[in-house]
Design an enzyme around this catalytic site. Sequence first.
Site, short mmCIF file in Angstrom:
data_model
loop_
_atom_site.label_atom_id
_atom_site.label_comp_id
_atom_site.label_asym_id
_atom_site.label_seq_id
_atom_site.Cartn_x
_atom_site.Cartn_y
_atom_site.Cartn_z
N ASP A 98 0.88 -1.18 0.00
CA ASP A 98 0.00 0.00 0.00
C ASP A 98 0.91 1.22 0.00
OD1 ASP A 98 -2.18 1.85 0.44
OD2 ASP A 98 -3.35 0.16 1.13
N HIS B 123 1.77 1.85 -3.18
CA HIS B 123 0.82 2.77 -3.79
C HIS B 123 1.38 4.19 -3.84
CE1 HIS B 123 -2.97 0.06 -2.97
NE2 HIS B 123 -2.03 -0.54 -3.67
#
Length: 401
Positions: free
Chosen positions: A216, A239
């Site tokens: 993430d 991310h």
Amino acid sequence: MGNFQFFLASILAFFGVCLDGIYAVSCTLRASGGDDGPALKAAAQRCSTVLIPNGVILSIGTALDMTGLRNTHINVQGTVKFTDDVPYWTGNAFFFDFQNQSTFWLLGGKNILLDGGGTIDGSGQIWYDEFATNASLIRPIILTVFNGEDVVIRNIKQINSPEWFNLVHSSERVLYDQVHINAISTSSNTIKNTDGWDIYRSNSVAITNSVINNGDDCVSFKPNATNILVANLRCNGSHGISVGSLGQYPGVYDIVENVLATNITMSNAQNGARIKAWAGPNVGSGIVKNITFSKFFETNVDNPVVIDQCYETSAALCTEFPSNTYIQDVWFDDISGTSSGAEKGVVASLACSPDGRCSDINVNNLSLSPPPGDGNATFSCQNVNVTGNAASMFGTCPSTA
Ligand SMILES: *[C@@H]1O[C@H](CO)[C@@H](O)[C@H](O)[C@H]1NC(C)=O
Ligand SMILES: *[C@@H]1O[C@H](CO)[C@@H](O)[C@H](O)[C@H]1NC(C)=O
Ligand SMILES: *[C@@H]1O[C@H](CO)[C@@H](O)[C@H](O)[C@H]1NC(C)=O
Ligand SMILES: *[C@@H]1O[C@H](CO)[C@@H](O)[C@H](O)[C@H]1NC(C)=O
Ligand SMILES: *[C@@H]1O[C@H](CO)[C@@H](O)[C@H](O)[C@H]1NC(C)=O
Ligand SMILES: *[C@@H]1O[C@H](CO)[C@@H](O)[C@H](O)[C@H]1NC(C)=O
Ligand SMILES: *[C@@H]1O[C@H](CO)[C@@H](O)[C@H](O)[C@H]1NC(C)=O
Ligand SMILES: *[C@@H]1O[C@H](CO)[C@@H](O)[C@H](O)[C@H]1NC(C)=O
Ligand SMILES: *[C@@H]1O[C@H](CO)[C@@H](O)[C@H](O)[C@H]1NC(C)=O
């Protein structure tokens, strides 16, 4: 960067004086065969230096409240491993209302050094597997600096956190340096929400010289993160470096100000440099101001450069209810590399809400291309006047209202 260097030098000087002499009670911990949590906590409260020697694996089966420490050096040369007792942790990890987070370990107080080259192990696999069948499972963050001042976390490995690796919450002057983060699942269930760092209600935080392999955000600036330096990171699988998402909760005002993220290698990621804010009815408000993303080297990244001021909001609702989070004074400088092709040729997207919600948005020296076969690079934008030497790549940005 001058201020951050000064801040770092003064903290290290402090430890030099304090730990070498004044109150030197040094304690060495060994594994007991049972739960080592109470012994670790007691040692941190009682001793100025707590050593976990190389080869020692402490098994932690109780939530660690190590707040209120003073002048404490935790020297982890071995391993601190949290148990995989899911029922215990879901009932006993420390809970935060903010995004329903919880944590194994609260570390707080004044003048704290955590280092030693050892490992903090979150036993994440059982959490990755259980989360796959229970989306409401609250998974602990491996380490939270909470109510901390002058905290240094350096030369530490962190593996397999159940969820986020690091939360900085209500703290000031926190430095992470040479942290090596790695999340790996050995089953088909993925390492969801394993952010490297989230910074919340904290000021003066630096994250430097670190390597992150996760699933993430590599680093995320949450509400009220101010004066942040992120430098010399290698992020893989993440991310991206993200501001936000902000303005999510009605009645709440979110500030992210004075951020420099520089010299970042971003590979196999969903995003590179990103700012995201909510729009639509019943959202909150805020300001994102003075943010610089510079020297990003990106490979196989879906969205290398992103402003998304209509986060999780349809185009129609975003026009009707523009974001109440204003975005000002942003620089994307020296960002180069290749996208993944997930967005076809689009390599940069600056999507602002209407009515001047974004201002002073600068792009310089962008050198981004899609992978071969995905056509020419496309730079997209809306509701923003882009400036800087790469502005012409974006052309005239359409207005949606
Ligand atoms: C926290 O979880 C509760 C119960 O599942 C939910 O109602 C609430 O919206 C969540 N809060 C946040 C901030 O996500
Ligand atoms: C799912 O997780 C929640 C929150 O941790 C817990 O209360 C619930 O019992 C779990 N459900 C199942 C089926 O394990
Ligand atoms: C940039 O970061 C890399 C690590 O990813 C490091 O080796 C290099 O020295 C850094 N460059 C500068 C100018 O600090
Ligand atoms: C980098 O991330 C990719 C995609 O998540 C993964 O397949 C690969 O194993 C990672 N590489 C390293 C060195 O961890
Ligand atoms: C952020 O700081 C401002 C100013 O102090 C405050 O009004 C706001 O409530 C804070 N927001 C959060 C999410 O803490
Ligand atoms: C903008 O943020 C940087 C940190 O990235 C800081 O050094 C600088 O002083 C800030 N500028 C203003 C005008 O506050
Ligand atoms: C753009 O690149 C040029 C040449 O490398 C450099 O001199 C200049 O400082 C860069 N500008 C910005 C804003 O990064
Ligand atoms: C890519 O750009 C070149 C040069 O401007 C142009 O000739 C070509 O048609 C473009 N290709 C596509 C697929 O748009
Ligand atoms: C762009 O600049 C023009 C001229 O200053 C201004 O009228 C317009 O509102 C600006 N547009 C946006 C989206 O900020």
